[in-house]
Enzyme design. Sequence first.
Site, short mmCIF file in Angstrom:
data_model
loop_
_atom_site.label_atom_id
_atom_site.label_comp_id
_atom_site.label_asym_id
_atom_site.label_seq_id
_atom_site.Cartn_x
_atom_site.Cartn_y
_atom_site.Cartn_z
N GLY A 180 0.80 -1.21 0.00
CA GLY A 180 0.00 0.00 0.00
C GLY A 180 0.83 1.26 0.00
O GLY A 180 1.95 1.30 -0.52
N GLN A 186 -12.58 -8.36 7.37
CA GLN A 186 -12.75 -7.62 6.11
C GLN A 186 -11.60 -7.84 5.14
O GLN A 186 -11.75 -7.61 3.94
CB GLN A 186 -12.91 -6.13 6.40
CG GLN A 186 -14.16 -5.78 7.15
CD GLN A 186 -14.10 -4.37 7.74
OE1 GLN A 186 -14.44 -3.41 7.07
NE2 GLN A 186 -13.66 -4.27 8.99
N ILE A 223 -7.02 -2.64 0.88
CA ILE A 223 -8.48 -2.64 0.92
C ILE A 223 -9.01 -1.21 1.04
O ILE A 223 -10.20 -0.98 0.87
CB ILE A 223 -9.03 -3.51 2.08
CG1 ILE A 223 -8.64 -2.93 3.44
CG2 ILE A 223 -8.56 -4.95 1.95
CD1 ILE A 223 -9.34 -3.61 4.61
N ASP A 224 -8.12 -0.25 1.33
CA ASP A 224 -8.55 1.15 1.47
C ASP A 224 -8.74 1.83 0.12
O ASP A 224 -9.36 2.90 0.05
CB ASP A 224 -7.51 1.94 2.28
CG ASP A 224 -7.47 1.52 3.74
OD1 ASP A 224 -8.50 1.01 4.23
OD2 ASP A 224 -6.43 1.70 4.38
#
Length: 354
Positions: A110, A280, A134-135
Site C-alpha cells: 500500500g 474484512q 483494501i482502502d
Amino acid sequence: MKIGILTSGGDCPGLNAVIRGIGKYCFNNIKNCEIVGIADGYGGLIRGECHEMKKSDFSGILTLGGTILGTSRQPFKLMTVEDENNVSRLKLMKQNYKKMGLDCLLTLGGAGTHKTAALLSAEGCNVIGLPKTIDNDIWGTDVTFGFHTAVDIATECIDRLHTTAASHGRTMLVEIMGNKAGWLTLYSGLAGGADIILLPEIPFSPEKVAKAVEKRADSGKAFSIVAVAEGAMTIEESKMKKKERAEKRGDATTITQWLSKYVSEKANVEARVVVPGHIQRGGSPSAYDRVLSTEFGSFAGKLIKDEHYGVTVAMVKGKVTYNALSEIAGKAKLVPTDCQEIKTGESIGISFGR
C-alpha cells in the site's frame, strides 16, 4: 534475469493471485528467469532472507488469501534513521538487494510500501510496485487489488445486520476499516443499504446523525444501520489533535463506541456496535480481484521483460498501465466530498452527517 518479490504491510485478498500472475508470465516469457521470494516484506530484505521459488510454488494459490511470502510493517519514518554504526534500514536493503544478485524487485503493498519502494528506486535499485490495499487509496490508480473483496465482505456484514436490527428495533453501528480514506465504508454502505454513512473525509455533526435516526423512527421504521469508517470524526474533533480527540471520547476508545452512546441518549434508541475488524481483509479473493490481480501480475512481468523500472502498476479507465513511483509516493487518493457516489447516496436519503 533474477527477480525478487516481497509483500509488505497489511495482508489482503489477491496478494497470492498477483504473485501467481507474475510467476506465470515470467516463466513463460522471460528466458533464464529466476524468482526469489523475500520473507516478511521489507523486514526480510533488511535481514537478507529469501528463497528460490519453483514453478510449482505459483500453482494452486489463485484462490488463496493472505500471502505465501509472509508480510510485516516497517515504519517509513525509520527507513533512513541510522543506528549506532551509522547504518540505516534503507542502506541494509540496498546492500541485500545487491547480495541477492537481483536484477529487479517487485513490491506488493500500500501507501507506505510505495514510499519505501520510491526510496529504493532513487537509490538505484530496479523496482516495480503493485498497488495493494483494501482502502483503495493509492494515488493514480482507479482501483487496488483487495478492495473489491473487502467491499463484498463488509457489505455482507451490513446485510446480516439488517435482519437482527429489524427484529429487535435497534440502531446498529458497524465500524468499517479505513483510517484516512472512506472508500470501503462508502461502497459497502451504499451496497448494504446503510441509512447513515460516516467518512473520514466528511467531519460529521453528531446532532444530525441523531436526528436522522429519530426521523426514521418517527416515520415508523424501528431500526437504523449506520456505517462508520474507523477514521471518521465529528466536526469538533476534526479541529483537534489525536490526543485531544481521545480525551474527549473518554471511556469510548473509538468514534463508533462514542457515537453509539450519544445516539442512544439523544435519539432514545437502543444502539449496538459491531466491529467486523480483520475479517474484512481475510479469506479468498473475489472473482473480480482474481482477474484484476492476474492482470496486474502479468503486466508487471511485461514491465520486467521491457526493463521498465521505477514505476507502479495501475488501472486507469479500464486499462492496465503504470505511474512513476516518484510521482505517486506519499500521495493519497481520498474520497472527494462531491463525488458521484455521495451525491447518489444523498439523493436517496442517506445521511452523511453534514
